[in-house]
Motif scaffolding. Structure first.
Motif, PDB file in Angstrom:
ATOM      1  N   THR A  84     -21.416  53.168   1.112  1.00  0.00           N
ATOM      2  CA  THR A  84     -20.050  53.002   0.601  1.00  0.00           C
ATOM      3  C   THR A  84     -19.895  51.689  -0.150  1.00  0.00           C
ATOM      4  O   THR A  84     -18.890  51.449  -0.795  1.00  0.00           O
ATOM      5  CB  THR A  84     -19.032  53.026   1.772  1.00  0.00           C
ATOM      6  N   THR A  85     -20.903  50.839  -0.004  1.00  0.00           N
ATOM      7  CA  THR A  85     -20.873  49.569  -0.750  1.00  0.00           C
ATOM      8  C   THR A  85     -22.258  49.296  -1.338  1.00  0.00           C
ATOM      9  O   THR A  85     -23.256  49.894  -0.913  1.00  0.00           O
ATOM     10  CB  THR A  85     -20.515  48.370   0.168  1.00  0.00           C
ATOM     11  N   SER A  86     -22.270  48.404  -2.293  1.00  0.00           N
ATOM     12  CA  SER A  86     -23.532  47.983  -2.906  1.00  0.00           C
ATOM     13  C   SER A  86     -23.411  46.497  -3.213  1.00  0.00           C
ATOM     14  O   SER A  86     -22.326  46.032  -3.588  1.00  0.00           O
ATOM     15  CB  SER A  86     -23.729  48.762  -4.206  1.00  0.00           C
ATOM     16  N   ARG A  87     -24.512  45.760  -3.059  1.00  0.00           N
ATOM     17  CA  ARG A  87     -24.438  44.341  -3.402  1.00  0.00           C
ATOM     18  C   ARG A  87     -24.750  44.166  -4.895  1.00  0.00           C
ATOM     19  O   ARG A  87     -25.594  44.901  -5.446  1.00  0.00           O
ATOM     20  CB  ARG A  87     -25.400  43.537  -2.543  1.00  0.00           C
ATOM     21  N   ALA A  88     -24.058  43.228  -5.513  1.00  0.00           N
ATOM     22  CA  ALA A  88     -24.189  43.068  -6.965  1.00  0.00           C
ATOM     23  C   ALA A  88     -23.950  41.614  -7.353  1.00  0.00           C
ATOM     24  O   ALA A  88     -23.292  40.870  -6.634  1.00  0.00           O
ATOM     25  CB  ALA A  88     -23.171  43.959  -7.665  1.00  0.00           C
ATOM     26  N   VAL A  89     -24.499  41.253  -8.523  1.00  0.00           N
ATOM     27  CA  VAL A  89     -24.233  39.929  -9.088  1.00  0.00           C
ATOM     28  C   VAL A  89     -22.977  40.076  -9.950  1.00  0.00           C
ATOM     29  O   VAL A  89     -23.000  40.761 -10.978  1.00  0.00           O
ATOM     30  CB  VAL A  89     -25.431  39.424  -9.921  1.00  0.00           C
ATOM     31  N   ARG A  90     -21.871  39.449  -9.484  1.00  0.00           N
ATOM     32  CA  ARG A  90     -20.566  39.676 -10.138  1.00  0.00           C
ATOM     33  C   ARG A  90     -19.936  38.369 -10.583  1.00  0.00           C
ATOM     34  O   ARG A  90     -20.252  37.292 -10.075  1.00  0.00           O
ATOM     35  CB  ARG A  90     -19.587  40.305  -9.132  1.00  0.00           C
ATOM     36  N   TYR A  91     -19.000  38.499 -11.515  1.00  0.00           N
ATOM     37  CA  TYR A  91     -18.173  37.339 -11.896  1.00  0.00           C
ATOM     38  C   TYR A  91     -16.717  37.775 -11.963  1.00  0.00           C
ATOM     39  O   TYR A  91     -16.409  38.886 -12.373  1.00  0.00           O
ATOM     40  CB  TYR A  91     -18.655  36.707 -13.205  1.00  0.00           C
ATOM     41  N   HIS A  92     -15.853  36.865 -11.502  1.00  0.00           N
ATOM     42  CA  HIS A  92     -14.412  37.135 -11.479  1.00  0.00           C
ATOM     43  C   HIS A  92     -13.706  36.428 -12.633  1.00  0.00           C
ATOM     44  O   HIS A  92     -12.543  36.685 -12.893  1.00  0.00           O
ATOM     45  CB  HIS A  92     -13.813  36.686 -10.146  1.00  0.00           C
ATOM     46  N   ALA A  93     -14.433  35.500 -13.253  1.00  0.00           N
ATOM     47  CA  ALA A  93     -13.904  34.797 -14.434  1.00  0.00           C
ATOM     48  C   ALA A  93     -15.100  34.510 -15.322  1.00  0.00           C
ATOM     49  O   ALA A  93     -16.231  34.418 -14.833  1.00  0.00           O
ATOM     50  CB  ALA A  93     -13.253  33.483 -14.006  1.00  0.00           C
ATOM     51  N   THR A  94     -14.877  34.386 -16.623  1.00  0.00           N
ATOM     52  CA  THR A  94     -15.993  34.057 -17.509  1.00  0.00           C
ATOM     53  C   THR A  94     -16.266  32.550 -17.438  1.00  0.00           C
ATOM     54  O   THR A  94     -15.366  31.765 -17.135  1.00  0.00           O
ATOM     55  CB  THR A  94     -15.685  34.468 -18.968  1.00  0.00           C
ATOM     56  N   GLY A  95     -17.508  32.191 -17.710  1.00  0.00           N
ATOM     57  CA  GLY A  95     -17.872  30.769 -17.664  1.00  0.00           C
ATOM     58  C   GLY A  95     -19.371  30.627 -17.546  1.00  0.00           C
ATOM     59  O   GLY A  95     -20.132  31.574 -17.802  1.00  0.00           O
ATOM     60  N   LYS A  96     -19.823  29.429 -17.165  1.00  0.00           N
ATOM     61  CA  LYS A  96     -21.264  29.188 -16.998  1.00  0.00           C
ATOM     62  C   LYS A  96     -21.762  30.020 -15.829  1.00  0.00           C
ATOM     63  O   LYS A  96     -21.107  30.034 -14.765  1.00  0.00           O
ATOM     64  CB  LYS A  96     -21.508  27.711 -16.722  1.00  0.00           C
ATOM     65  N   PRO A  97     -22.939  30.656 -15.959  1.00  0.00           N
ATOM     66  CA  PRO A  97     -23.441  31.523 -14.887  1.00  0.00           C
ATOM     67  C   PRO A  97     -23.460  30.822 -13.535  1.00  0.00           C
ATOM     68  O   PRO A  97     -23.060  31.403 -12.526  1.00  0.00           O
ATOM     69  CB  PRO A  97     -24.855  31.884 -15.330  1.00  0.00           C
ATOM     70  N   GLU A  98     -23.897  29.552 -13.515  1.00  0.00           N
ATOM     71  CA  GLU A  98     -24.016  28.847 -12.223  1.00  0.00           C
ATOM     72  C   GLU A  98     -22.642  28.623 -11.594  1.00  0.00           C
ATOM     73  O   GLU A  98     -22.523  28.457 -10.378  1.00  0.00           O
ATOM     74  CB  GLU A  98     -24.801  27.539 -12.363  1.00  0.00           C
ATOM     75  N   ALA A  99     -21.593  28.667 -12.402  1.00  0.00           N
ATOM     76  CA  ALA A  99     -20.253  28.424 -11.852  1.00  0.00           C
ATOM     77  C   ALA A  99     -19.556  29.727 -11.466  1.00  0.00           C
ATOM     78  O   ALA A  99     -18.758  29.734 -10.524  1.00  0.00           O
ATOM     79  CB  ALA A  99     -19.406  27.674 -12.883  1.00  0.00           C
ATOM     80  N   VAL A 100     -19.832  30.807 -12.161  1.00  0.00           N
ATOM     81  CA  VAL A 100     -18.985  32.003 -11.953  1.00  0.00           C
ATOM     82  C   VAL A 100     -19.681  33.170 -11.257  1.00  0.00           C
ATOM     83  O   VAL A 100     -19.009  34.102 -10.812  1.00  0.00           O
ATOM     84  CB  VAL A 100     -18.375  32.495 -13.295  1.00  0.00           C
TER      85      VAL A 100
END
Ligand SMILES: NC(=O)c1ccc[n+]([C@@H]2O[C@H](COP(=O)([O-])OP(=O)(O)OC[C@H]3O[C@@H](n4cnc5c(N)ncnc54)[C@H](OP(=O)(O)O)[C@@H]3O)[C@@H](O)[C@H]2O)c1
Length: 338
Positions: A7-23
């Motif tokens: 029912t869930t899956s782990r993913a690399v997500r971002y909630h805001a745009t920006g530098k990858p290391e920050a978001v």
């Protein structure tokens, strides 16, 4: 024994745009229930591209609604299909749906929207078949009616696209001038791929190119993925009626037109975006291009290189490696069971 549907899956997500290391965050996301016409697909492999970082930064040509799963190019195996799905089977390899984001362990998608990917090509090669190899193919095919023996010039020749260009050009009897930042590092490999000239992309590049080609030879097509002074070198190196195609901007610098060559050599400047091509191409065009890409990958006419492979949870190290100078090939994510 039936496969339990997660029912869930782990993913690399971002909630805001920006530098990858920050978001970016590695987090649990909800999976929709498996409908009758859906398929559950588990990640086999995914690629890190400069454009992925542009999308995360909010600078790319097409952005995703937030929060978004990152990544555009990935393949997976079908783990389960809905009751009404007949043309897709458990074990089939498909392209992970791009718009959903592919840096994820699994996805549930409409089976009819999934594109089959041949299983006889190793996963770490097949995963790289959707963006760079077809871009290289289309750059060589769609802008200038190149004839056997014609010259093509490109910058960032050691990039994944650049290496595909060299190999496909060689197979077509074309000749290539290849500009790179570090010829001493890349010349032997690019020459083995079929590069005719590998030269430094520095302030003397135009002189070096002209000295190497001689008075009577000039490239008909120039491929620019850098911008700035590097693009100006390409424009100046082109012959009469030459065409410069810009498809990337690694420095972020403007592409400027040198006035003399633009006027007196009748130069044309075009842009190319694989994303737009793929969204507007007919099914026939898509099948033809992908068939040619798979044939070239299978036969070894075109080789694509892997620098390193990471699990999704090590996304920060993977992205740092992808951005590092001196990498040899693409950085990949691998699925959980690989
Ligand atoms: N328009 C399209 O449809 C399309 C499709 C595919 C790719 N692209 C673009 O094509 C380009 C290459 O993509 P790729 O995936 O093949 O790249 P890649 O394998 O990641 O290679 C990146 C290349 O850019 C060079 N580079 C990086 N930063 C640079 C800088 N500041 N100055 C000069 N050179 C620099 C690297 O040189 P070093 O090895 O010396 O660092 C390397 O040659 C990217 O701009 C990508 O966005 C566009």
């Amino acid at each position: 024994m039936s496969t339990a549907i997660p029912t869930t899956s782990r993913a690399v997500r971002y909630h805001a745009t920006g530098k990858p290391e920050a978001v970016l965050h590695f987090e649990e996301t909800a999976l929709a229930p498996l409908g009758d016409s859906d398929a559950l697909v588990a990640l086999e492999a995914a690629v890190i591209h400069p454009s992925d970082l542009g999308m995360i930064a909010g600078t790319y040509g097409r952005l995703r609604p937030l929060p978004a799963v990152a990544g555009r190019e990935g393949i997976g195996r079908v783990v389960k299909v809905g009751a009404g799905v007949t043309w897709l089977h458990v074990g089939d390899r498909v392209r992970m749906p791009e718009d959903e984001g592919v840096w994820r362990e699994s996805v549930i998608a409409r089976a009819g929207s999934l594109r089959h990917v041949p299983c006889d090509i190793p996963a770490e090669i097949a995963v790289m078949s959707f963006i760079n190899p077809p871009t290289a193919l289309l750059l060589l095919k769609n802008f200038v009616d190149l004839q056997h023996g014609d010259w093509v010039i490109q910058n960032a020749a050691n990039s994944a696209v650049g290496e595909c260009v060299i190999q496909l050009a060689k197979a077509r009897g074309l000749r290539t001038v290849n500009l790179v930042r570090s010829p001493e590092k890349h010349a032997a490999r690019l020459t083995a791929f079929g590069a005719d000239l590998v030269l430094a992309d520095d302030k003397d590049a135009l002189k070096t190119i002209q000295a190497a080609l001689g008075k009577n030879i000039a490239p008909r097509l120039a491929l620019n993925s850098i911008g700035g002074t590097s693009a100006v070198t390409l424009l100046r190196a082109l012959g009469q009626d030459g065409v410069l195609v810009t498809f990337g901007g690694m420095t972020g610098d403007l592409v400027r037109f040198p006035t003399r060559e633009f006027i007196f050599n009748n130069i044309t400047c075009r842009g190319f975006w694989m994303d737009r091509w793929a969204r507007t191409a007919s099914e026939d065009e898509l099948s033809t291009v992908f068939a040619e890409v798979y044939a070239s990958l299978r036969s070894g006419v075109m080789k694509v290189a892997v620098d390193s492979t990471y699990p999704l949870e090590d996304y920060a190290a993977a992205i740092a490696r992808a951005a590092a100078y001196g990498r040899n090939g693409k950085v990949l994510f691998k699925g959980k069971d690989r």
